[in-house]
Structures are given as C-alpha cells and as structure tokens.
Design a protein around this motif. Structure first.
Motif, PDB file in Angstrom:
ATOM      1  N   PRO A  60       0.830  -1.201   0.000  1.00 16.74           N
ATOM      2  CA  PRO A  60       0.000   0.000   0.000  1.00 16.74           C
ATOM      3  C   PRO A  60       0.875   1.266   0.000  1.00 16.74           C
ATOM      4  CG  PRO A  60      -0.702  -1.513   1.725  1.00 16.74           C
ATOM      5  CD  PRO A  60       0.560  -2.060   1.138  1.00 16.74           C
ATOM      6  N   PRO A  61       0.353   2.368  -0.511  1.00 19.46           N
ATOM      7  CA  PRO A  61       1.142   3.596  -0.601  1.00 19.46           C
ATOM      8  C   PRO A  61       1.688   4.098   0.740  1.00 19.46           C
ATOM      9  CG  PRO A  61      -0.914   3.838  -1.809  1.00 19.46           C
ATOM     10  CD  PRO A  61      -0.958   2.530  -1.085  1.00 19.46           C
ATOM     11  N   ASP A  62       0.992   3.809   1.817  1.00 14.66           N
ATOM     12  CA  ASP A  62       1.455   4.303   3.116  1.00 14.66           C
ATOM     13  C   ASP A  62       2.398   3.343   3.828  1.00 14.66           C
ATOM     14  OD1 ASP A  62      -0.513   2.419   3.523  1.00 14.66           O
ATOM     15  OD2 ASP A  62      -1.476   3.494   5.155  1.00 14.66           O
ATOM     16  N   SER A  63       2.822   2.265   3.171  1.00 17.33           N
ATOM     17  CA  SER A  63       3.769   1.328   3.755  1.00 17.33           C
ATOM     18  C   SER A  63       5.174   1.929   3.764  1.00 17.33           C
ATOM     19  CB  SER A  63       3.814   0.036   2.946  1.00 17.33           C
ATOM     20  OG  SER A  63       2.602  -0.643   3.039  1.00 17.33           O
ATOM     21  N   PRO A  64       5.971   1.562   4.761  1.00 14.44           N
ATOM     22  CA  PRO A  64       7.357   2.042   4.759  1.00 14.44           C
ATOM     23  C   PRO A  64       8.134   1.415   3.582  1.00 14.44           C
ATOM     24  CG  PRO A  64       7.014   0.465   6.532  1.00 14.44           C
ATOM     25  CD  PRO A  64       5.663   0.720   5.897  1.00 14.44           C
TER      26      PRO A  64
END
Length: 82
Positions: free
Chosen positions: A76-80
């Motif tokens: 997902p885009p908000d993953s590190p």
C-alpha cells in the motif's frame, strides 16, 4: 480420443496475427487454451492452459509470442519503503 492433460494450469498472454485473429483463436482453443479475454484489434488475448500444452500453443500458425501471466503485488502507498 486423447486423455485430458493433468498438468497444472497457467495463465498466458498471447500475441497473434491480428489479420487472422478469429482463425488463430479457434486453433488455440482446439489446442487446449481457455480464453478469458480477447483484444482482436491489437491481436492479443489471454487465458489459461495446462502447462504441458504450452509447446502445442507455440506451434499454432499465427502465434507471434506467448508470455506467462504474472501477478505483481505492490505494498500500500502508506507502507514504509523496504
């Protein structure tokens, strides 16, 4: 009549001669391809086939290329960043 293939099914994407699209798709179906999507204008299609039938598909007159279909999963885009 020959015994059905027991090989695992794989997803494939094929490029075929667009001028003979219907004819080539018919031959691919007879060779064991289950067609899931067709794009006749550009001469591509996708589907599934028993893995041991890949050489048979490659031998069909009018087939230009066969690639295995691979799923690519992105985080997902908000993953590190990994």
């Amino acid at each position: 009549m020959s015994e059905p293939s027991r090989s695992a099914r794989v997803g494939v994407i094929l490029a075929v001669n667009p001028d003979r699209f219907a004819e080539v798709v018919g031959a691919l179906r007879q060779a064991g391809l289950t067609v899931s999507r067709e794009q006749p204008v550009v001469g591509t299609l996708s589907g599934t086939v028993a893995e041991d039938r890949l050489p048979t598909l490659e031998a069909v007159d009018g087939v230009e290329s066969i690639d295995r279909d691979h799923a690519i999963r992105l985080p997902p885009p908000d993953s590190p960043i990994q």
